[in-house]
Enzyme design. Structure first.
Site, mmCIF file in Angstrom:
data_model
loop_
_atom_site.group_PDB
_atom_site.id
_atom_site.type_symbol
_atom_site.label_atom_id
_atom_site.label_comp_id
_atom_site.label_asym_id
_atom_site.label_seq_id
_atom_site.Cartn_x
_atom_site.Cartn_y
_atom_site.Cartn_z
ATOM 1 N N ASN A 157 0.737 -1.205 -0.051
ATOM 2 C CA ASN A 157 -0.158 0.019 0.109
ATOM 3 C C ASN A 157 0.971 1.239 -0.115
ATOM 4 O O ASN A 157 0.322 2.387 -0.349
ATOM 5 C CB ASN A 157 -1.086 -0.031 1.208
ATOM 6 N N LYS A 180 12.111 -7.978 0.393
ATOM 7 C CA LYS A 180 11.305 -8.844 -0.414
ATOM 8 C C LYS A 180 9.825 -7.790 -0.369
ATOM 9 O O LYS A 180 9.169 -7.586 0.520
ATOM 10 C CB LYS A 180 10.772 -10.091 0.418
ATOM 11 N N VAL A 237 0.214 -12.436 9.444
ATOM 12 C CA VAL A 237 1.573 -12.826 8.862
ATOM 13 C C VAL A 237 2.685 -12.413 9.985
ATOM 14 O O VAL A 237 3.616 -12.925 10.432
ATOM 15 C CB VAL A 237 1.953 -12.310 7.502
ATOM 16 N N GLU A 255 5.202 -4.047 12.126
ATOM 17 C CA GLU A 255 4.102 -2.783 12.133
ATOM 18 C C GLU A 255 3.059 -3.323 11.447
ATOM 19 O O GLU A 255 2.979 -3.777 10.328
ATOM 20 C CB GLU A 255 4.771 -1.831 11.080
ATOM 21 N N CYS A 289 -3.164 1.312 6.600
ATOM 22 C CA CYS A 289 -2.849 0.963 7.921
ATOM 23 C C CYS A 289 -3.505 1.877 8.820
ATOM 24 O O CYS A 289 -4.159 1.451 9.929
ATOM 25 C CB CYS A 289 -1.453 0.617 8.420
ATOM 26 N N GLN A 336 -8.573 -9.010 -2.641
ATOM 27 C CA GLN A 336 -8.597 -7.904 -1.671
ATOM 28 C C GLN A 336 -10.177 -7.477 -2.037
ATOM 29 O O GLN A 336 -11.061 -7.223 -1.113
ATOM 30 C CB GLN A 336 -7.726 -6.602 -2.050
ATOM 31 N N GLU A 390 -10.206 -5.231 10.756
ATOM 32 C CA GLU A 390 -9.615 -4.303 9.763
ATOM 33 C C GLU A 390 -10.044 -4.960 8.354
ATOM 34 O O GLU A 390 -10.030 -5.874 7.931
ATOM 35 C CB GLU A 390 -8.021 -4.645 9.642
ATOM 36 N N GLU A 469 8.732 3.027 13.635
ATOM 37 C CA GLU A 469 9.645 3.362 12.418
ATOM 38 C C GLU A 469 9.384 4.756 12.533
ATOM 39 O O GLU A 469 8.621 5.435 13.082
ATOM 40 C CB GLU A 469 9.228 2.775 11.105
HETATM 41 P P1 NAP Z 1 0.548 -9.416 4.333
HETATM 42 O O1 NAP Z 1 -0.514 -10.181 3.397
HETATM 43 O O2 NAP Z 1 0.683 -9.347 5.716
HETATM 44 O O3 NAP Z 1 1.723 -8.970 3.325
HETATM 45 C C1 NAP Z 1 3.056 -8.464 3.577
HETATM 46 C C2 NAP Z 1 4.070 -8.860 3.313
HETATM 47 O O4 NAP Z 1 4.525 -10.431 3.913
HETATM 48 C C3 NAP Z 1 4.263 -9.220 1.713
HETATM 49 O O5 NAP Z 1 5.290 -8.926 1.148
HETATM 50 C C4 NAP Z 1 3.892 -10.742 1.583
HETATM 51 O O6 NAP Z 1 4.045 -11.478 0.423
HETATM 52 C C5 NAP Z 1 4.712 -11.127 2.998
HETATM 53 N N1 NAP Z 1 4.119 -12.474 3.315
HETATM 54 C C6 NAP Z 1 2.931 -13.186 3.080
HETATM 55 N N2 NAP Z 1 2.979 -14.287 3.683
HETATM 56 C C7 NAP Z 1 4.204 -14.529 4.415
HETATM 57 C C8 NAP Z 1 4.937 -15.609 5.163
HETATM 58 N N3 NAP Z 1 4.172 -16.597 5.540
HETATM 59 N N4 NAP Z 1 6.166 -15.480 5.561
HETATM 60 C C9 NAP Z 1 6.796 -14.255 5.456
HETATM 61 N N5 NAP Z 1 6.087 -13.199 4.454
HETATM 62 C C10 NAP Z 1 5.019 -13.172 3.975
HETATM 63 O O7 NAP Z 1 -0.144 -7.898 4.149
HETATM 64 P P2 NAP Z 1 -0.517 -6.796 2.803
HETATM 65 O O8 NAP Z 1 -1.869 -7.401 2.478
HETATM 66 O O9 NAP Z 1 0.479 -6.983 1.854
HETATM 67 O O10 NAP Z 1 -0.734 -5.569 3.667
HETATM 68 C C11 NAP Z 1 -1.819 -5.079 4.319
HETATM 69 C C12 NAP Z 1 -1.685 -5.098 5.810
HETATM 70 O O11 NAP Z 1 -0.515 -4.545 5.969
HETATM 71 C C13 NAP Z 1 -2.834 -4.668 6.472
HETATM 72 O O12 NAP Z 1 -2.959 -5.400 7.694
HETATM 73 C C14 NAP Z 1 -2.303 -3.147 7.063
HETATM 74 O O13 NAP Z 1 -2.663 -2.673 8.280
HETATM 75 C C15 NAP Z 1 -0.668 -3.551 7.263
HETATM 76 N N6 NAP Z 1 0.012 -2.416 7.237
HETATM 77 C C16 NAP Z 1 0.619 -1.820 8.257
HETATM 78 C C17 NAP Z 1 1.349 -0.676 8.328
HETATM 79 C C18 NAP Z 1 1.920 -0.265 9.632
HETATM 80 O O14 NAP Z 1 3.125 0.446 9.522
HETATM 81 N N7 NAP Z 1 1.490 -0.636 10.663
HETATM 82 C C19 NAP Z 1 1.433 -0.070 7.038
HETATM 83 C C20 NAP Z 1 0.810 -0.720 5.906
HETATM 84 C C21 NAP Z 1 0.293 -1.772 5.900
HETATM 85 P P3 NAP Z 1 3.146 -11.336 -0.954
HETATM 86 O O15 NAP Z 1 3.018 -10.102 -1.350
HETATM 87 O O16 NAP Z 1 3.977 -12.095 -1.850
HETATM 88 O O17 NAP Z 1 1.930 -12.188 -0.367
#
Ligand code: NAP
Ligand code: MG
Length: 501
Positions: A157, A180, A237, A255, A289, A336, A390, A469
């Site tokens: 995002n 990654k 994750v 995060e 987020c 999504q 969420e 961060e």
């Molecule tokens: P996600 O599904 O958790 O994926 C995040 C990253 O983790 C991606 O690079 C993903 O790879 C990788 N990943 C997935 N499964 C994994 C595993 N088993 N082991 C290691 N890595 C793995 O999250 P997203 O859908 O990309 O992002 C949305 C989420 O991020 C929301 O919950 C949002 O709130 C959160 N977010 C938090 C912040 C903050 O700073 N608090 C900022 C932005 C977003 P792939 O892309 O290949 O699946």
């Protein structure tokens, strides 16, 4: 429309070289506003590429960690200047890659520029501590040393801003890294790293390995030469990563998600609050987020606020984010979109009132993209799933409250604690809310989004594991403290034991 023949294939970036995945498999990167548009082809990597990248980062650490920090900072400064030059082209790539509108992708790159300039400044600070020793003729200090190879796993995002929050502080402190990118947004990471390389970051210091989360992320976080893992993404994750890092005693920064409340009191400037609500809830198509996903309204303004919010939500223009007239882009992917539509059905089933939106936006010219109407639920009860979980899409839940105290209780009563906001003209209530809102970030008279890079960013409860961060505090994750004692008394002195008679 692009065809495979005129689309670039990107290899992994390992030790300054382009390396294809041994598997020979690839992943496609498509435009979520129009999936007929293929943006790039990226490697579907696995443990073999992760090993190469981590070994390269480990080897590079020996020299990079010894480059004086002010010299490393000069490279960061140069990178920030190059980003400024490439901002427009990179913003276009980012909008095509993940959908958010151009003014927001420009903002994403601006955040990376700000981050580069801020952490370049740390190259001439990175302050340690000197403190008096309890013994005579003894000098004591604590210095910051780099940690080693850092693994970085990023979401889609904020495709450049989030990698920059990790890479810039890591580099200025003397670490090397393997990143990654999220599967949906590798191009923005390539653009970012291309600029770092051009600015003078040596081979092996920053490496990119692309592919699926489980296939790249898992071996990366488990690699014995990786000393720290910085993860931004979902709580699900994050939990897997935290557990794995604990087993191998790796430092780990998580995060994670949010369910961010905006409280609007009866005395608020309603016009300002409405403008903030629209931006907070539907900016980045709700995929932040820190997105405003709950609006907690005091009863005196409850009905009027929702009526106005509905009217204004309907005026938002959906479409391809490259079109300057568009306010809200697509969501990032089909899955999504299905998740969000599932939550909308769930909200209706739970008994809240769907007051606007709720449907895919599938006019003929939009049917190749993932569009959802800005959606508002009214009469939501705090325990409903749409008020607790969420959703990560253009969906906001409006909840009535009696008073500030009631509003804060509702705001705090979720498992997350990232951002929060209060609209009021009463300074006493504002300060009470700053104290009582259980979140890493609180805004007064502004929506839940809008973080600046020099302040700490992160949250409490299941939003993370206590790291931040942004700001100088980020250096606490990317450095190890070393306590140093220099005894110039020429005799053995025993701390705690040699005491004045
Ligand atoms: P996600 O599904 O958790 O994926 C995040 C990253 O983790 C991606 O690079 C993903 O790879 C990788 N990943 C997935 N499964 C994994 C595993 N088993 N082991 C290691 N890595 C793995 O999250 P997203 O859908 O990309 O992002 C949305 C989420 O991020 C929301 O919950 C949002 O709130 C959160 N977010 C938090 C912040 C903050 O700073 N608090 C900022 C932005 C977003 P792939 O892309 O290949 O699946
Ligand atoms: Mg894409």
């Amino acid at each position: 429309m692009s065809t495979t023949s005129d689309v670039k294939t990107y290899s992994n970036f390992i030790n300054g070289e382009w390396v294809a995945a041994a598997s020979g498999q690839t992943c496609e990167n498509r435009n979520p506003a129009d999936t007929r548009e293929l943006i790039g082809i990226f490697q579907r990597s696995g443990a073999a590429e992760v090993n190469l990248a981590v070994e390269a980062a480990h080897a590079a650490f020996a020299t990079w960690s010894k480059v004086p920090a002010p010299r490393r900072a000069e490279i960061l400064m140069k990178a920030a200047a190059l980003l400024e030059q490439r901002k427009e082209a990179f913003a276009h790539d980012m909008t095509r890659e993940m959908g958010k509108v151009l003014k927001e992708t420009r903002g994403d790159i601006q955040e990376a520029i700000d981050c580069g300039n801020f952490f370049a400044g740390e190259g001439r600070r990175m302050y340690g501590v000197t403190t008096p020793s309890e013994l005579p003729n003894k000098f004591t200090m604590a210095t910051r040393n780099p940690v080693g190879v850092v693994a970085m796993i990023c979401p889609w995002n904020f495709p450049m801003a989030i990698p920059s929050w990790k890479i810039f502080p890591a580099l200025v402190a003397g670490n090397t890294c393997v990143i990654k990118p999220a599967e949906y947004t590798p191009l923005s990471v390539y653009n970012f790293v291309s600029v770092l390389t051009e600015a003078g970051v040596p081979a092996g210091v920053v490496n990119i390995v692309t592919g699926h989360g489980s296939e790249v992320g898992s071996p990366l976080m488990a690699h014995p030469l990786v000393r720290a893992v910085s993860f931004t993404g979902s709580s699900e994750v994050g939990c897997i990563i935290g557990e794995n890092c604990a087993r191998s005693f790796k430092r780990c920064s998580l995060e994670l998600g949010g369910k961010n409340p905006m409280i609007v009191l009866d005395d608020a400037n309603l016009e300002l609050a409405l403008e903030g609500a629209l931006w907070g809830a539907f900016g980045t198509t709700g995929q932040r987020c820190t997105a405003t996903s709950r609006i907690i309204l005091q009863k005196g303004i409850y009905k009027k606020f929702i009526d106005e919010l509905v009217m204004r939500s309907k005026l938002l223009r959906l479409g391809n984010g490259l079109d300057p007239k568009v306010d809200v882009g697509p969501v990032v992917s089909k899955s999504q979109m299905e998740t969000i539509l599932g939550y909308i059905e769930l909200g209706k089933g739970e008994g809240s009132r769907l007051v606007t939106g709720g449907n895919p936006f599938d006019r003929a010219d939009y049917k190749h993209g993932f569009f959802i109407e800005p959606t508002v639920f009214g009469d939501v009860e705090p325990q409903m799933r749409v008020a607790q979980e969420e959703i990560f899409g253009p969906v906001v839940s409006c909840i009535p409250c009696d008073s500030l105290e009631d509003g804060i209780q509702i705001a705090n009563n979720v498992k997350y604690g990232l951002s929060s906001s209060l609209y009021t003209k009463d300074v006493n209530r504002a300060f009470a809310a700053i104290r009582d809102l259980d979140a890493g970030i609180t805004y007064i008279n502004a929506p839940t989004i809008g973080a600046e890079v020099h302040l700490p960013f992160g949250g409490v409860k299941q939003t993370g594991n206590g790291h931040r961060e942004g700001g100088v505090g980020a250096l606490d994750f990317y450095t190890e403290w070393k306590a140093v004692y220099v005894d110039y008394s020429d005799k053995l002195q025993k701390a705690q034991i040699d005491r004045p008679e």
